[in-house]
Design an enzyme around this catalytic site. Structure first.
Site, PDB file in Angstrom:
ATOM      1  N   ARG A 211       0.858  -1.189   0.000  1.00 18.82           N
ATOM      2  CA  ARG A 211       0.000   0.000   0.000  1.00 18.82           C
ATOM      3  C   ARG A 211       0.895   1.240   0.000  1.00 18.82           C
ATOM      4  O   ARG A 211       1.069   1.903   1.021  1.00 18.82           O
ATOM      5  CB  ARG A 211      -0.922  -0.019   1.218  1.00 18.82           C
ATOM      6  CG  ARG A 211      -1.929  -1.156   1.198  1.00 18.82           C
ATOM      7  CD  ARG A 211      -2.595  -1.341   2.556  1.00 18.82           C
ATOM      8  NE  ARG A 211      -3.333  -0.158   2.970  1.00 18.82           N
ATOM      9  CZ  ARG A 211      -4.616   0.080   2.677  1.00 18.82           C
ATOM     10  NH1 ARG A 211      -5.304  -0.800   1.961  1.00 18.82           N
ATOM     11  NH2 ARG A 211      -5.223   1.174   3.099  1.00 18.82           N
TER      12      ARG A 211
ATOM     13  N   ASP B 172       2.393   4.926  -0.397  1.00 17.47           N
ATOM     14  CA  ASP B 172       1.829   6.236  -0.074  1.00 17.47           C
ATOM     15  C   ASP B 172       1.781   7.143  -1.295  1.00 17.47           C
ATOM     16  O   ASP B 172       2.358   6.843  -2.348  1.00 17.47           O
ATOM     17  CB  ASP B 172       2.673   6.917   1.007  1.00 17.47           C
ATOM     18  CG  ASP B 172       2.482   6.299   2.378  1.00 17.47           C
ATOM     19  OD1 ASP B 172       1.439   5.650   2.599  1.00 17.47           O
ATOM     20  OD2 ASP B 172       3.378   6.461   3.228  1.00 17.47           O
TER      21      ASP B 172
ATOM     22  N   ARG C 138      10.634   4.985   4.782  1.00 16.84           N
ATOM     23  CA  ARG C 138      10.979   6.405   4.708  1.00 16.84           C
ATOM     24  C   ARG C 138      11.492   6.929   6.047  1.00 16.84           C
ATOM     25  O   ARG C 138      12.362   7.806   6.087  1.00 16.84           O
ATOM     26  CB  ARG C 138       9.769   7.208   4.234  1.00 16.84           C
ATOM     27  CG  ARG C 138       9.429   6.953   2.763  1.00 16.84           C
ATOM     28  CD  ARG C 138       8.049   7.469   2.409  1.00 16.84           C
ATOM     29  NE  ARG C 138       7.922   8.881   2.699  1.00 16.84           N
ATOM     30  CZ  ARG C 138       6.756   9.511   2.841  1.00 16.84           C
ATOM     31  NH1 ARG C 138       5.614   8.831   2.746  1.00 16.84           N
ATOM     32  NH2 ARG C 138       6.718  10.801   3.088  1.00 16.84           N
TER      33      ARG C 138
END
Length: 256
Positions: A49, A51, A194
């Site tokens: 999923r 971003d 991240r």
């Protein structure tokens, strides 16, 4: 019948992969076009999923169809409707119990950045510009603390249940002014890659010490890890399955 797609996309202008009611997403575009082609509502499952602003070269998507259909035809028709922003790199028939998300055993992300005196408009869409020097030796030393199974609460957004994850490897490859950080794990929680890269960049820039990574892990608090690296540098490059649903395909399109 069930079909799996190997999908690449430029995530810049999408609000992430997962469908949203009032926003343009990769999954939403795929399902809309598949429903049009197959003349029936289609719901897909995705391996990752990603971003908003995150890219993919190796996203895997699976879906059910009510009749026998040639996967190559699906690939061809989807590419006519979605390319070049979203491209189906290959398609295959898979067992009925296959799930792009739950059958996955490994995932690999790459974070790409470049170091130069000024930004490069031809690379800035897919990589982070870092104007100052970075110490690769310090970044490698810091990354060692993250290998293995840990509680990554400091590196993930809250509200997902357990934050325990197993990172298999973190590697660094440097060529001219480009640096790629590749992270492989069984699975990732939201914004984990991240957040890891954001802390490693602070270590490389001399703002944090390599030992701060271990301290951040033990703190189990989001503020301990520091800033989240920009979305545009992140790429989902590979998803592993046993066995692979596809014949051998290079997971990363060539970069020239």
């Amino acid at each position: 019948m069930k079909i799996a797609l190997l999908v690449a996309y430029d995530g810049t202008d999408f609000h992430g992969f997962a469908r949203q009611k009032h926003a343009r997403t990769v999954q939403g575009e795929l399902e809309s076009r598949l429903s049009l082609l197959l003349r029936a509502p289609v719901e897909t499952a995705g391996a990752g999923r990603t971003d908003a602003g995150v890219h993919a070269a190796g996203q895997v998507v699976s879906f059910d169809v009510s009749r026998e259909i040639d996967p190559a035809w699906v690939q061809m028709r989807l590419n006519k409707l979605l390319a070049p922003e979203v491209v189906v790199r290959t398609a295959a028939k898979v067992p009925d119990d296959f799930s792009a998300r739950f059958s996955a055993t490994r995932r690999a992300y790459e974070y790409r950045l470049y170091r130069s005196p000024v930004p490069d408009p031809f690379r800035d869409r897919f990589a982070l510009w870092v104007p100052g020097p970075l110490s690769l030796s310090k970044m490698r030393a810091a990354a060692r603390a993250l290998i293995g199974e840990h509680d990554f609460s400091s590196f993930c957004r809250r509200g997902e249940g357990s934050m325990v994850r197993r990172i298999r490897s973190i590697s660094f490859s440097s060529r001219q002014d480009e640096l790629i950080v590749r992270i492989k794990a069984d699975s990732f929680c939201h914004q984990m890659v991240r957040s890891v890269v954001g802390l490693l960049l602070e270590v490389g820039a001399g703002k944090r010490a390599p030992g701060d990574v271990g301290k951040a892990l033990r703190a189990k608090h989001r503020n301990a890890a520091g800033p989240v690296a920009a979305a545009r540098g992140l790429h989902l490059v590979a998803v592993g399955y046993r066995p692979s649903p596809f014949e051998r395909v290079d997971p990363t399109p060539s970069r020239r």
